[in-house]
Design a protein around this motif. Structure first.
Motif, PDB file in Angstrom:
ATOM      1  N   ARG A 261      30.248 -19.859 -25.900  1.00 39.84           N
ATOM      2  CA  ARG A 261      29.371 -18.976 -25.253  1.00 39.84           C
ATOM      3  C   ARG A 261      28.025 -19.696 -25.227  1.00 39.84           C
ATOM      4  N   TYR A 262      27.300 -19.050 -24.250  1.00 39.10           N
ATOM      5  CA  TYR A 262      25.900 -19.546 -24.148  1.00 39.10           C
ATOM      6  C   TYR A 262      24.798 -18.502 -24.118  1.00 39.10           C
ATOM      7  N   GLU A 263      23.606 -18.685 -24.657  1.00 39.05           N
ATOM      8  CA  GLU A 263      22.594 -17.797 -24.456  1.00 39.05           C
ATOM      9  C   GLU A 263      21.300 -18.382 -24.139  1.00 39.05           C
ATOM     10  N   VAL A 264      20.473 -17.529 -23.480  1.00 36.52           N
ATOM     11  CA  VAL A 264      19.441 -17.804 -22.870  1.00 36.52           C
ATOM     12  C   VAL A 264      18.083 -17.030 -23.590  1.00 36.52           C
ATOM     13  N   THR A 265      17.371 -17.876 -24.257  1.00 34.53           N
ATOM     14  CA  THR A 265      16.304 -17.251 -24.798  1.00 34.53           C
ATOM     15  C   THR A 265      14.969 -17.922 -24.394  1.00 34.53           C
TER      16      THR A 265
ATOM     17  N   THR B   6      14.817 -21.777 -23.202  1.00 38.00           N
ATOM     18  CA  THR B   6      16.280 -22.513 -23.932  1.00 38.00           C
ATOM     19  C   THR B   6      17.433 -21.954 -23.701  1.00 38.00           C
ATOM     20  N   ILE B   7      18.331 -22.790 -23.555  1.00 41.99           N
ATOM     21  CA  ILE B   7      19.763 -22.339 -23.495  1.00 41.99           C
ATOM     22  C   ILE B   7      20.514 -22.965 -24.575  1.00 41.99           C
ATOM     23  N   SER B   8      21.185 -22.040 -25.264  1.00 41.53           N
ATOM     24  CA  SER B   8      21.915 -22.582 -26.613  1.00 41.53           C
ATOM     25  C   SER B   8      23.471 -22.297 -26.448  1.00 41.53           C
ATOM     26  N   ILE B   9      24.282 -23.367 -26.514  1.00 38.99           N
ATOM     27  CA  ILE B   9      25.743 -23.096 -26.439  1.00 38.99           C
ATOM     28  C   ILE B   9      26.136 -23.115 -27.902  1.00 38.99           C
ATOM     29  N   ARG B  10      26.849 -21.913 -28.130  1.00 44.24           N
ATOM     30  CA  ARG B  10      27.328 -21.471 -29.504  1.00 44.24           C
ATOM     31  C   ARG B  10      28.666 -21.016 -29.715  1.00 44.24           C
ATOM     32  N   LYS B  11      29.210 -20.984 -30.693  1.00 45.53           N
ATOM     33  CA  LYS B  11      30.787 -20.534 -30.869  1.00 45.53           C
ATOM     34  C   LYS B  11      30.881 -19.270 -30.810  1.00 45.53           C
ATOM     35  N   LYS B  12      32.056 -18.780 -30.307  1.00 42.67           N
ATOM     36  CA  LYS B  12      32.259 -17.550 -30.062  1.00 42.67           C
ATOM     37  C   LYS B  12      32.347 -16.734 -31.324  1.00 42.67           C
TER      38      LYS B  12
END
Length: 344
Positions: free
Chosen positions: A331-335, A338-344
């Motif tokens: 999954r990805y998050e936008v903060t 910054t865009i962070s790709i992370r584990k589900k």
């Protein structure tokens, strides 16, 4: 200090019975004599030296000198010098502070002053239903959207490249590293050296925005900043933006974010149309996307062993991320920016 006390002090000096402070004081008195006061006085002529010094002291301290000791008088002179120096330093610091707070962070364009010749200022309002192009004296291009209004001088003078905007507009600013370009608009001030950006004015529930397409932009929060004391106490909040980033005007602050539809930077336009990957690691893929869009895209350390294979050419960044995360079960998050790709 009386003449008698002064005479006794000199006697102690000649006999070597002075304290270090008294000795320094006598040396100070002697060297403060003017050159013409010393003419014809030899070191052996103690009476003449005493008379010259006493006359000099009386001229400088007046009657007040009769009531203070030599050491107190000397310290008072030194203290007066320190106070004068401190006041001068304070005024210099205060002047620099005012310059940094008021001059470096203006709240309106300089031509808004009543001293400006109104004939030298042009006001253009777009009353049509399509964009209107305006070319400024420095060859910067402004596209005014329907209903927008732009105020600007016929000719930019010196280091001032300033305009005032109401409504929406697109800017392609001519580069000039020595003369920043300032746009004063509703609730915000945009400062650039040369770049392309769009300004969206706040209306209804929609928040004002500055969207950057290329280059670097500084956006300052300018709501309720006309109060002089408030301006002195703190510099305005600033959002520093680069390509594919935007500043959003909130009620009490500025918020930096990523644009809704990031575009690849110009030198990578062809590359994005041919983005087919085979077993690329997630950190390497994140690095590639960062370069393509001039954004901060990163993959968590735990994704080093996960790879992606697929074709993501010809579509926007967020659709690319949707495909990547679906294939890799991430999954990805936008903060902020910054865009962070992370584990589900």
């Amino acid at each position: 200090m009386s003449r008698e006390n002064f005479h006794r002090l000199l006697e102690r000096y000649l006999e070597g019975r002075c304290t270090p402070e008294e000795k320094q004081l006598i040396h100070h008195w002697y060297y403060m004599l003017d050159e013409h006061d010393r003419d014809g006085i030899s070191e052996a002529n103690v009476d003449a030296i005493e008379n010259a010094i006493w006359s000099k002291i009386c001229r400088q301290i007046g009657e007040e000198g009769e009531n203070i000791t030599p050491t107190v008088w000397y310290l008072r002179r030194r203290l007066g010098g320190w106070i004068a120096a401190s006041v001068a330093l304070f005024l210099v610091v205060l002047g620099a502070w005012i310059y940094l707070r008021i001059v470096c962070y203006p709240v309106q364009p300089s031509f808004a002053s009543s001293q400006t010749d109104s004939a030298a200022i042009i006001t253009v309002k777009n009353t049509t239903e399509s964009a209107m192009k305006v070319i400024l004296s420095d060859e910067s291009l402004v596209e005014l959207y329907p209903g927008a209004q732009l105020e600007y001088p016929k000719h930019f003078k010196g280091t001032d490249r300033e305009v005032r905007l109401t409504g929406d507009a697109f800017f392609a600013v001519a580069a000039n590293k020595d003369n920043p370009f300032w746009v004063f608009h509703e609730g915000m001030i945009t400062k650039v050296l040369g770049t392309k950006f769009k300004i969206k004015a706040p209306r209804g529930n929609a928040k004002g925005e500055v969207i950057v397409y290329s280059g670097k932009v500084d956006v300052f929060y300018n709501v309720d900043r006309n109060h002089f004391v408030k301006r002195l106490l703190a510099a305005p909040e600033k959002a520093s933006l680069t390509t594919n980033q935007k500043a959003v005007l909130q009620p009490t602050t500025l918020e930096a974010a990523i644009t809704e539809n990031p575009l690849p930077v110009s030198e990578h336009l062809d590359a994005i149309r041919q983005e087919t990957f085979s077993d690329i690691s997630m950190p390497d893929l994140a690095h590639t996307l960062s370069n393509l869009y001039a954004l901060n895209v990163k993959a968590d350390h735990g994704l080093d062993g996960i790879t992606f294979t697929g074709d993501i050419s010809g579509i926007g960044l967020f659709k690319q991320l949707d495909i990547i995360c679906t294939v890799t079960n991430t999954r990805y998050e936008v903060t902020g920016t910054t865009i962070s790709i992370r584990k589900k």
